[in-house]
Enzyme design. Structure first.
Site, PDB file in Angstrom:
ATOM      1  N   ASN A   9       0.873  -1.183   0.000  1.00  0.00           N
ATOM      2  CA  ASN A   9       0.000   0.000   0.000  1.00  0.00           C
ATOM      3  C   ASN A   9       0.908   1.230   0.000  1.00  0.00           C
ATOM      4  OD1 ASN A   9      -1.812   2.027   0.467  1.00  0.00           O
ATOM      5  ND2 ASN A   9      -2.452   1.318   2.502  1.00  0.00           N
ATOM      6  N   TRP A  10       0.996   1.869  -1.150  1.00  0.00           N
ATOM      7  CA  TRP A  10       1.921   3.013  -1.277  1.00  0.00           C
ATOM      8  C   TRP A  10       1.380   4.269  -0.595  1.00  0.00           C
ATOM      9  CZ3 TRP A  10       4.121   3.056  -7.015  1.00  0.00           C
ATOM     10  CH2 TRP A  10       4.745   1.814  -7.274  1.00  0.00           C
ATOM     11  N   LYS A  11       0.114   4.253  -0.202  1.00  0.00           N
ATOM     12  CA  LYS A  11      -0.521   5.419   0.434  1.00  0.00           C
ATOM     13  C   LYS A  11      -0.300   6.672  -0.437  1.00  0.00           C
ATOM     14  CE  LYS A  11      -0.176   3.078   4.839  1.00  0.00           C
ATOM     15  NZ  LYS A  11      -0.053   3.141   6.289  1.00  0.00           N
ATOM     16  N   HIS A  95      -9.432   0.951   5.118  1.00  0.00           N
ATOM     17  CA  HIS A  95      -8.148   1.187   5.773  1.00  0.00           C
ATOM     18  C   HIS A  95      -8.356   2.109   6.977  1.00  0.00           C
ATOM     19  CE1 HIS A  95      -4.047   2.368   6.570  1.00  0.00           C
ATOM     20  NE2 HIS A  95      -3.687   1.287   5.918  1.00  0.00           N
ATOM     21  N   GLU A 167      -5.124  -5.084  10.526  1.00  0.00           N
ATOM     22  CA  GLU A 167      -4.076  -4.085  10.744  1.00  0.00           C
ATOM     23  C   GLU A 167      -4.344  -3.358  12.067  1.00  0.00           C
ATOM     24  OE1 GLU A 167      -2.232  -2.819   6.696  1.00  0.00           O
ATOM     25  OE2 GLU A 167      -3.913  -1.512   7.125  1.00  0.00           O
ATOM     26  N   GLY A 234       3.001  -1.168   4.260  1.00  0.00           N
ATOM     27  CA  GLY A 234       3.013   0.274   3.988  1.00  0.00           C
ATOM     28  C   GLY A 234       4.431   0.720   3.671  1.00  0.00           C
ATOM     29  N   GLY A 235       5.088   1.324   4.664  1.00  0.00           N
ATOM     30  CA  GLY A 235       6.401   1.941   4.470  1.00  0.00           C
ATOM     31  C   GLY A 235       7.393   1.090   3.697  1.00  0.00           C
TER      32      GLY A 235
HETATM   33  O1  LIG Z   1      -1.139   0.629   6.847  1.00  0.00           O
HETATM   34  C1  LIG Z   1      -0.401  -0.264   6.442  1.00  0.00           C
HETATM   35  C2  LIG Z   1      -0.671  -0.951   5.188  1.00  0.00           C
HETATM   36  O2  LIG Z   1      -1.943  -0.682   4.719  1.00  0.00           O
HETATM   37  C3  LIG Z   1       0.818  -0.623   7.207  1.00  0.00           C
HETATM   38  O3  LIG Z   1       1.701   0.437   7.152  1.00  0.00           O
HETATM   39  P1  LIG Z   1       3.218   0.255   7.693  1.00  0.00           P
HETATM   40  O4  LIG Z   1       3.753  -1.016   7.071  1.00  0.00           O
HETATM   41  O5  LIG Z   1       3.932   1.482   7.233  1.00  0.00           O
HETATM   42  O6  LIG Z   1       3.116   0.141   9.169  1.00  0.00           O
END
Ligand SMILES: O=C(CO)COP(=O)(O)O
Length: 250
Positions: A9-11, A95, A167, A234-235
């Site tokens: 998830n690149w956000k 999310h 999550e 995410g990150g």
């Molecule tokens: O929200 C996330 C994936 O949707 C998780 O984020 P992180 O891996 O940055 O904690």
């Protein structure tokens, strides 16, 4: 046998240049050595160029959100048909950032789920408790309620198009991860809730991903747990080397 999935998830990261760079780096990785299906969820503006770029690749594309309406006066929103037309196969719904920052309610999420299935998307439906709920030992009831209100109007046969992503909010972007045992405990519980609502078959076939500070150094241990079928990253998904290492944990 459940599908094992690692989704990035690149956000709200990566302009077009950055996205294409990251994609090129990802394409150099040999994901065929992993048993996991690989999905990336870039921001809307990158979806079409990435789709064009991924034509010969096994990497699937997800959006990070979807609007529940067909079309019309919804300024700033993106419809199911628009996402379909640029090659999107998966959608992330619910999310915790959408729930918390944009006030998306269980009712709204239920509508997004219905619209997504109507348009033949596969769904990654996110659930998870906040820190204070975990501290108050309410995490089981929180995720159960999120499932009941947002997802359980889906028929048993449509559940084959649903992946659940657990999550815990306290582990997202914080560097704090649920321990493999904590992840297993709640994933097992989610599967039990699925079995009670649908059937053991549906529960056994639904992939349940873990998300929250998954990194190359902890992925293997978390993914090794019986009821953890992959991760929503995410990150670490913004760095091709880290993401690839996580994919290779399977
Ligand atoms: O929200 C996330 C994936 O949707 C998780 O984020 P992180 O891996 O940055 O904690």
């Amino acid at each position: 046998m459940r599908t094992q999935i690692v989704a990035g998830n690149w956000k709200m990261n990566c302009n077009l240049d950055e996205a294409l760079h990251l994609l090129n780096d990802l394409k150099l990785k040999d994901f065929s050595k992993s048993n996991a299906k690989v999905i990336i969820a870039p921001p809307y503006t990158n979806l079409y160029p990435i789709h064009q770029n991924l034509k010969d690749s096994s990497i699937k594309i997800s959006s990070q959100n979807i609007n529940e309406n067909e079309e019309g006066a919804f300024t700033g929103e993106i419809s199911p048909d628009m996402l379909k037309s640029v090659g999107v196969e998966y959608v992330i719904i619910g999310h915790s950032e959408r729930r918390a920052i944009y006030g998306e309610t269980d009712d709204l999420l239920a509508k997004k789920v219905t619209a997504s299935l109507k348009h033949d998307f596969k769904i990654m439906f996110c659930i998870g408790e906040k820190l204070e709920q975990r501290k108050a030992d309410k995490h089981f009831e929180v995720v159960k309620e999120q499932l009941e209100k947002g997802l359980f109007h889906v028929s048993a046969s449509d559940m084959k198009n649903v992946v659940i992503a657990y999550e815990p909010v306290w582990a997202i972007g914080t560097g704090e991860t649920a321990s493999p045992e904590q992840a297993q405990e709640i994933h097992e519980y989610i599967r039990k809730v699925l079995a009670e609502k649908y059937s053991q078959d549906v529960a056994d076939q639904t992939s349940i991903l873990y998300g929250g500070s998954v990194k190359p150094n902890n992925a293997k241990e978390i993914f090794a747990k019986k009821d953890v079928d992959g991760g929503l990253i995410g990150g670490a998904s913004l760095d091709a080397k880290s993401f690839a290492e996580i994919v290779m944990s399977f």
